[in-house]
Write a protein that holds these residues in place. Structure first.
Motif, PDB file in Angstrom:
ATOM      1  N   ASP A 229       0.863  -1.179   0.000  1.00 49.61           N
ATOM      2  CA  ASP A 229       0.000   0.000   0.000  1.00 49.61           C
ATOM      3  C   ASP A 229       0.903   1.234   0.000  1.00 49.61           C
ATOM      4  O   ASP A 229       1.434   1.618   1.041  1.00 49.61           O
ATOM      5  N   ILE A 230       1.094   1.822  -1.170  1.00 43.48           N
ATOM      6  CA  ILE A 230       1.982   2.984  -1.258  1.00 43.48           C
ATOM      7  C   ILE A 230       1.151   4.264  -1.204  1.00 43.48           C
ATOM      8  O   ILE A 230       0.323   4.521  -2.086  1.00 43.48           O
ATOM      9  N   GLU A 231       1.363   5.037  -0.153  1.00 41.85           N
ATOM     10  CA  GLU A 231       0.732   6.364  -0.056  1.00 41.85           C
ATOM     11  C   GLU A 231       1.603   7.366  -0.778  1.00 41.85           C
ATOM     12  O   GLU A 231       2.829   7.374  -0.617  1.00 41.85           O
ATOM     13  N   LEU A 232       0.970   8.242  -1.499  1.00 40.65           N
ATOM     14  CA  LEU A 232       1.697   9.113  -2.401  1.00 40.65           C
ATOM     15  C   LEU A 232       1.057  10.497  -2.372  1.00 40.65           C
ATOM     16  O   LEU A 232      -0.158  10.610  -2.477  1.00 40.65           O
ATOM     17  N   TRP A 233       1.851  11.522  -2.204  1.00 39.69           N
ATOM     18  CA  TRP A 233       1.324  12.880  -2.256  1.00 39.69           C
ATOM     19  C   TRP A 233       2.395  13.829  -2.775  1.00 39.69           C
ATOM     20  O   TRP A 233       3.530  13.412  -3.036  1.00 39.69           O
ATOM     21  N   ILE A 234       2.031  15.072  -2.944  1.00 36.92           N
ATOM     22  CA  ILE A 234       2.970  16.063  -3.476  1.00 36.92           C
ATOM     23  C   ILE A 234       3.416  16.962  -2.331  1.00 36.92           C
ATOM     24  O   ILE A 234       2.591  17.573  -1.652  1.00 36.92           O
ATOM     25  N   GLY A 235       4.720  17.003  -2.101  1.00 42.34           N
ATOM     26  CA  GLY A 235       5.240  17.735  -0.951  1.00 42.34           C
ATOM     27  C   GLY A 235       5.623  19.167  -1.279  1.00 42.34           C
ATOM     28  O   GLY A 235       5.794  19.992  -0.366  1.00 42.34           O
ATOM     29  N   ARG A 236       5.753  19.454  -2.568  1.00 39.87           N
ATOM     30  CA  ARG A 236       6.199  20.769  -2.965  1.00 39.87           C
ATOM     31  C   ARG A 236       5.950  20.905  -4.458  1.00 39.87           C
ATOM     32  O   ARG A 236       6.177  19.971  -5.214  1.00 39.87           O
ATOM     33  N   MET A 237       5.460  22.068  -4.880  1.00 42.88           N
ATOM     34  CA  MET A 237       5.306  22.325  -6.301  1.00 42.88           C
ATOM     35  C   MET A 237       6.056  23.596  -6.630  1.00 42.88           C
ATOM     36  O   MET A 237       5.769  24.652  -6.044  1.00 42.88           O
ATOM     37  N   GLY A 238       7.036  23.513  -7.514  1.00 39.88           N
ATOM     38  CA  GLY A 238       7.798  24.694  -7.904  1.00 39.88           C
ATOM     39  C   GLY A 238       7.364  25.168  -9.271  1.00 39.88           C
ATOM     40  O   GLY A 238       6.232  24.912  -9.695  1.00 39.88           O
ATOM     41  N   GLY A 239       8.254  25.889  -9.958  1.00 40.34           N
ATOM     42  CA  GLY A 239       7.909  26.404 -11.272  1.00 40.34           C
ATOM     43  C   GLY A 239       7.871  25.290 -12.314  1.00 40.34           C
ATOM     44  O   GLY A 239       6.897  25.150 -13.056  1.00 40.34           O
ATOM     45  N   ALA A 240       8.935  24.499 -12.362  1.00 35.20           N
ATOM     46  CA  ALA A 240       9.035  23.435 -13.367  1.00 35.20           C
ATOM     47  C   ALA A 240       9.251  22.075 -12.728  1.00 35.20           C
ATOM     48  O   ALA A 240       9.467  21.096 -13.414  1.00 35.20           O
ATOM     49  N   SER A 241       9.193  22.035 -11.412  1.00 38.30           N
ATOM     50  CA  SER A 241       9.487  20.768 -10.735  1.00 38.30           C
ATOM     51  C   SER A 241       8.497  20.522  -9.597  1.00 38.30           C
ATOM     52  O   SER A 241       7.832  21.446  -9.129  1.00 38.30           O
TER      53      SER A 241
END
Lengths: 159, 159, 159, 159
Positions: free
Chosen positions: B87-99
């Protein structure tokens, strides 16, 4: 009778040609085989693929090792990455004293149109006693469990 | 909000120590990430994992490449082979300009008792224009699709 | 002081993007590390890479397991397939009671112009007693063998 | 005449049985084959293995793809991890219009006593025009370069 084992791809199965790598195909066959032969921890044999020939305990510390003596593979169509699992048909083409031949046809996912036969293959497996390292005979219990899945061996077109 | 991506192991993920190999873990994370980011062939985003952040077309000939700039992984518990998917939990920790930084917690299969946290990880991905080979900005459509999955970055214990 | 371990690529290290896969890089680091730490069967430590910190017996039945607790990798440049081995620089960035941090810089093959730094990485290894499964202290013999290779830890640019 | 291609193992080639995995063997054969067939960037054919049949440009953007149509492998002895490269003998067992069969014998490292034959194998390769995706004929230049390495095909014991 054949087992149908749904076998998911990974993007990392692709090589630089953008298709499933020929060596990686053997890992996919290995996984389908383990899904079919694997015994549950509680010793029962039913599992995710619905029906099962699972009578070998392949867990760590098991008394039987399953060694690969031979593989033959025909690659008929390149396989792209796809989200739905491949449909691997699996049956037993021959049962000897201490060895058996597992046969496979690797198809496109269930429901894909047209249905594509990607790969044909056969693996010769030898049952080895983990303690002695010597081949050991297929037991009566195993033979009975596998017999329903005995069919004519896969026919290779190019030999 | 986090995605839960069921990610099946393969027996070939084990190394000679009998546990999932540390390098192979990155292929598992890659597969979970692709399951989450992948766009269906018909352009829709819903898929097997139920909910999806899928807005990047990763198919061959796609206009965006997703390059890996950085990975950090903490291996907390050895992972044995098991038939049920991790069970892999996955989220976005940071959103930059191109990354963006994708964060993960890899857990034992849903329903396993006790629930075990095997691995923590984070991957920095750069969106690259396939034609120019240069980073390209995250689009408004992508940003909107990903924002619900933005949470605090994974906290590593040993740095 | 740093070790230089020539580490050959395989074509199968490439993924569908045509570059060395990010997960596979960890296998390359693992191999360089084993080349550097491996003890000859006759117990001597000199080997193919000229100099060696080899004092751990990693062969089957060995009394010490080397478990990976943590990895951090920065991918600076995509790596194409090439026939000459990569030049992996390897040193020890930190030595604790039962653990050590191995640091790497992965460079283009010796003699290639210009010299390219592809990847920076660090691996935290814990020495585990195979019999008890518990961490065990770094011995005096090991500490003495490794001390010449102790340098400042690799500095990551993007944290 | 046979080519001898020294082919290094990696620790990650081992599976949970502690031996080189059967699928991974195909990656080793692939690498030996590429070492033998690879053309240098300057178009010359001599390379690390001393002699070479290298006349196919396998680099990205090359005009010919080499597709695998068939593989047959006999695993005679389990292969442990070892630091010295395996000695893979390689020759051409058959040359057709657009395809050829590469044959292999995988031996223990040069100098190891006793010399052990681990594996026998054969791969059928089809030359495919990258632009059209169709098989293309073996050219005169290629045929001339490969003819010295034409020998009787490998004989499998268990068919």
């Amino acid at each position: 009778m054949r087992l149908h084992v749904p076998t998911p791809l990974r993007w990392s199965d692709l090589d630089a040609y953008g298709h499933v790598n020929n060596a990686r195909m053997l890992s996919l066959l290995e996984e389908a085989r383990i899904q079919a032969f694997w015994v549950n921890d509680d010793g029962t044999a039913e599992h995710a693929v619905g029906r099962s020939t699972a009578v070998i305990d392949a867990s760590p510390g098991a008394t039987t090792l399953t060694l690969i003596a031979r593989q033959e593979v025909e690659y008929l169509e390149a396989i792209p990455y796809q989200r739905l699992p491949l449909d691997i048909e699996l049956w037993i083409g021959r049962m000897g004293g201490a060895s058996l031949e597992v046969c496979y046809e690797v198809h496109s996912p269930v429901g894909a149109e047209p249905r594509t036969l990607y790969t044909r293959a056969a693996t010769t497996i030898v049952l080895v006693d983990a303690a002695t390292g010597k081949p050991r005979r297929i037991g009566e219990h195993e033979r009975a469990a596998w017999e329903p899945y005995l069919e004519a061996p896969v026919e290779f077109r190019h030999r």
